[in-house]
Enzyme design. Sequence first.
Site, PDB file in Angstrom:
ATOM      1  N   ASP A   1     -49.621  -6.465   2.600  1.00 48.56           N
ATOM      2  CA  ASP A   1     -49.975  -5.778   3.842  1.00 48.56           C
ATOM      3  C   ASP A   1     -51.456  -5.428   3.830  1.00 48.56           C
ATOM      4  O   ASP A   1     -52.051  -5.234   2.776  1.00 48.56           O
ATOM      5  CB  ASP A   1     -49.137  -4.513   4.035  1.00 48.56           C
TER       6      ASP A   1
ATOM      7  N   ASP B   1     -55.538  -8.970   3.283  1.00 52.54           N
ATOM      8  CA  ASP B   1     -55.788  -9.443   4.645  1.00 52.54           C
ATOM      9  C   ASP B   1     -55.453 -10.932   4.638  1.00 52.54           C
ATOM     10  O   ASP B   1     -56.206 -11.747   4.094  1.00 52.54           O
ATOM     11  CB  ASP B   1     -57.265  -9.213   4.995  1.00 52.54           C
TER      12      ASP B   1
ATOM     13  N   ASN C   1     -43.940 -12.644   8.432  1.00 55.35           N
ATOM     14  CA  ASN C   1     -43.628 -11.586   9.390  1.00 55.35           C
ATOM     15  C   ASN C   1     -44.868 -11.007  10.057  1.00 55.35           C
ATOM     16  O   ASN C   1     -44.829 -10.650  11.226  1.00 55.35           O
ATOM     17  CB  ASN C   1     -42.853 -10.475   8.673  1.00 55.35           C
TER      18      ASN C   1
ATOM     19  N   TYR D   1     -50.341 -13.860  22.702  1.00 52.46           N
ATOM     20  CA  TYR D   1     -49.206 -13.614  21.808  1.00 52.46           C
ATOM     21  C   TYR D   1     -48.156 -14.712  21.960  1.00 52.46           C
ATOM     22  O   TYR D   1     -47.720 -15.314  20.972  1.00 52.46           O
ATOM     23  CB  TYR D   1     -48.605 -12.240  22.129  1.00 52.46           C
TER      24      TYR D   1
ATOM     25  N   LYS E   1     -47.083 -17.513  19.067  1.00 54.96           N
ATOM     26  CA  LYS E   1     -45.733 -17.596  18.492  1.00 54.96           C
ATOM     27  C   LYS E   1     -45.091 -18.958  18.789  1.00 54.96           C
ATOM     28  O   LYS E   1     -44.338 -19.485  17.971  1.00 54.96           O
ATOM     29  CB  LYS E   1     -44.862 -16.460  19.027  1.00 54.96           C
TER      30      LYS E   1
END
Length: 658
Positions: A441, A461, A488, A555, A559
Amino acid sequence: MISRWNEVQAAACTDELDLRVYSSQLLGAEPALVLHGGGNTSVKLRQTNLFGEVEDILYVKGSGWDLASIQRPGFTPLRLEYLRRLAGLEQLSDTQMVNELKGQQTLASAPAASVEAILHAILPYTYVDHTHADALLCLSNTPDGEALVRAVFGDLVVVIPYVMPGFDLAREVARRFPKEAGPNCIGMVLMNHGLFSFGADARTSYERMIQLVSMAEDALKARAAWELPRTSATLPTARVDLLELANLRARVSEAAGSPMLMRLWQEPREMAFVARADLASISQQGPATPDHVIRTKRLPMLGQNLDAYAADYRGYFEHNQSRARNPVEMLDPAPRVILDPELGLLTLGKSASDCQILADIYRHSMDIMQRAERLGGWRALSEGDIFDVEYWELEQAKLRHKGSKPLFQGEIALVTGAASGIGRACVQSLLARGAAVMALDLNPAIGQGFSHPNVLGLECDITDQTQLDAALETGVRHFGGLDMLILNAGIFPEARPIAELDDDLWHRVMQVNLDANLRLLRSCHPLLKLAPNQGRVVIIGSRNVAAPGPGAAAYSASKAALSQLMRVAALEWARDGIRLNELHPDAVFDTGIWTPEVLESRARHYGLSLEGYKTRNLLKVEITSRDVAELAAEMCGPLFARTTAAQVPIDGGNDRVI
Ligand code: ZN
C-alpha cells in the site's frame, strides 16, 4: 549466565504453583536455555481430594505450552504415587504411557502431560527444572563429552548416558539416580540431551540451573571455546536472484508434497557459518538435542542438490526403519533448513512462524557446533538415536490424526491497496485460509497494519517500478515466492464530464488503474510460473466495465482496459498454468472513499434512506468488502481451478449489467 530472579515479582506470587509459573517463565525468557516449547518444569504439591484424603500431586508442564508464556492452566496435575510406581515397570510403550498419564490426571480438562512427567515424578525434590541449555550441549556433544561433563560438575550432578526420552529414560533414571546422587547433588545431566536442576523451593531450583549453566559457560571460556568466530564475512550486496529463490522453494515444495514458505537469512553470523571450510562435516552430523529433529530434520541441505538430499533421506529411513517397534510411515524427504554458501541460511515451513522458529533453533545450533568444535570436535548423536526420536510412535500417531490443512497453507499472495477496504479484506480472507501475504500500500501505516507473522506489510507506490521491484524482493526473501496476485489498488476520481476532462487526470487514473497493473503482471509472471500449485491472479474490476456512468470516463475506460489486459494474459499464460479471473463489484460502501457524510448525501440525492441506498440493487442486498474478498479468495482456490478469464459481477444484480 545471569539470574533473572526478581524478589519483588516472586513475592507477588500467591502460592507454590504461581511460583512455578514465575520461575518457568524465567527459564523460557532465556533462549540459551530453552527454545520454542523445549524444556519442562514441575512442582509437587500436597492437596486434599473430595474425600478429605491428602494426596501428593505432580504439576508438570503440559504439551503445547511454551515455558516463556506458560500460565497455571499449562500445568497438568497428576497423582504422584502412581507415576512413581510406573517407573518400576519393566517396559511400557509410549502410547501406553500417555494413556496411563491421562488416567492419573486429577483435572480432566488439563493438557496432556509432558512425556517426561514420570522422570519428574521420580526425582525426590519439590521443584524440578529441565532445559536444553546450549552450554551443556557444547560440553556433552564432544568426543570426550562424558569425561568433560564430570570434570566440570564433579559430584554436583548425576550423569545419565543418552537414553531416548520417554519411559525408557525415566526407568533408567529411576534405577541410577538414587544410587549415584550424593549429598552435594543439585542437578542431573542427560548426555546429548539436556540438564536438570532441583530444589525444595522455586528459587533454589532456578538458581541451581543458572549456577550449573554458568559453570558450563565458564568451562567453555577456560578452554577458549566460548568466543565464536569473528563475523567478518561481509553481507552480500548484490541483489538476490528472485527466480533462483522461487525455483528452490518450488522444488522443495514438490519434494515435501505441499507448498512451503521459505525465508532467506543473511545476517553476518549466518554468512560466516556457511563460509566455513569445514561446513560439509560440521553441519552434517545431526541436531544439537534430539527433539529439534521434529522441526529441523536430522540434517540441513547443503547447497541446492535436492535430488541428492531426498535420496539420502530415503536411504536414512530405509536403513533405520527396522529400529521402530511398530511399522512407520516415511515423512516427506524435503529439507527444513538449507545452508547455501552463496545465499546463506534458508528455513522452510508451513507458516512464517515455522520459518522463524527454525532460524532461532538453527542459529543456536550453529553456536553450539562451533563451540564444541573448539572443544575437541562436534559430535552429534548417532543417526539411529535421532531416527528413534523423529519416528517415535507418538509423533507417528500425530501424523495419522492430523486434521485437514488450511486451503492456502504454505502459499504466498500479493495484494495491492491492502491498507483498507477490499484490499484489507482480501488480506484477511487469504490469511484465514492459511496463506502468507505481501500486503502493499501507498500508506506507510501498512507496515504495522496487520499484527500477524504471515503478513508482510510493504509501503509501495505501485506506479514506480523501482519501488515495486524492491517490494517484490523483500517479499520473496521473506516468503520464498509468489502463488497468488490480487490486483486491487485503484483510484476513483471525482466525476468529470469528458468535455472538461484534462490530460493530467486521465493519465493519473490510467497510471494507477492500468499501467501499474501491467507492470505488476509483467514482474510477477516469472514468479507465478513457479508456483507449486500454479499461479492465480484475481483482478478487482468494476461494475463500470459493463455499465459505465456519465462523468466516469477515465475510471470506466481504465477498468475496461484492465479487463482486456486480463483476457489477453489469460490467453498467453494458460500454457504456464496461470489462471486469471476478475470480479466486478459495485456499491461497496465500507471502504475509505465512502465516509458517512458522502453516503448520506448520495442517499439524499436519490431520495432514498441510507439503507435503501446501500441495497439499491435487484436482490436488495448490501455488498461488503468482506463479500468481495471472500469471493476473490475462492477464485484462487479449487472451486475455480478450471476457470480462467471469467468476469463475475458481485453487485447484488444490476439490470444494466444483466
Ligand atoms: Zn528434554
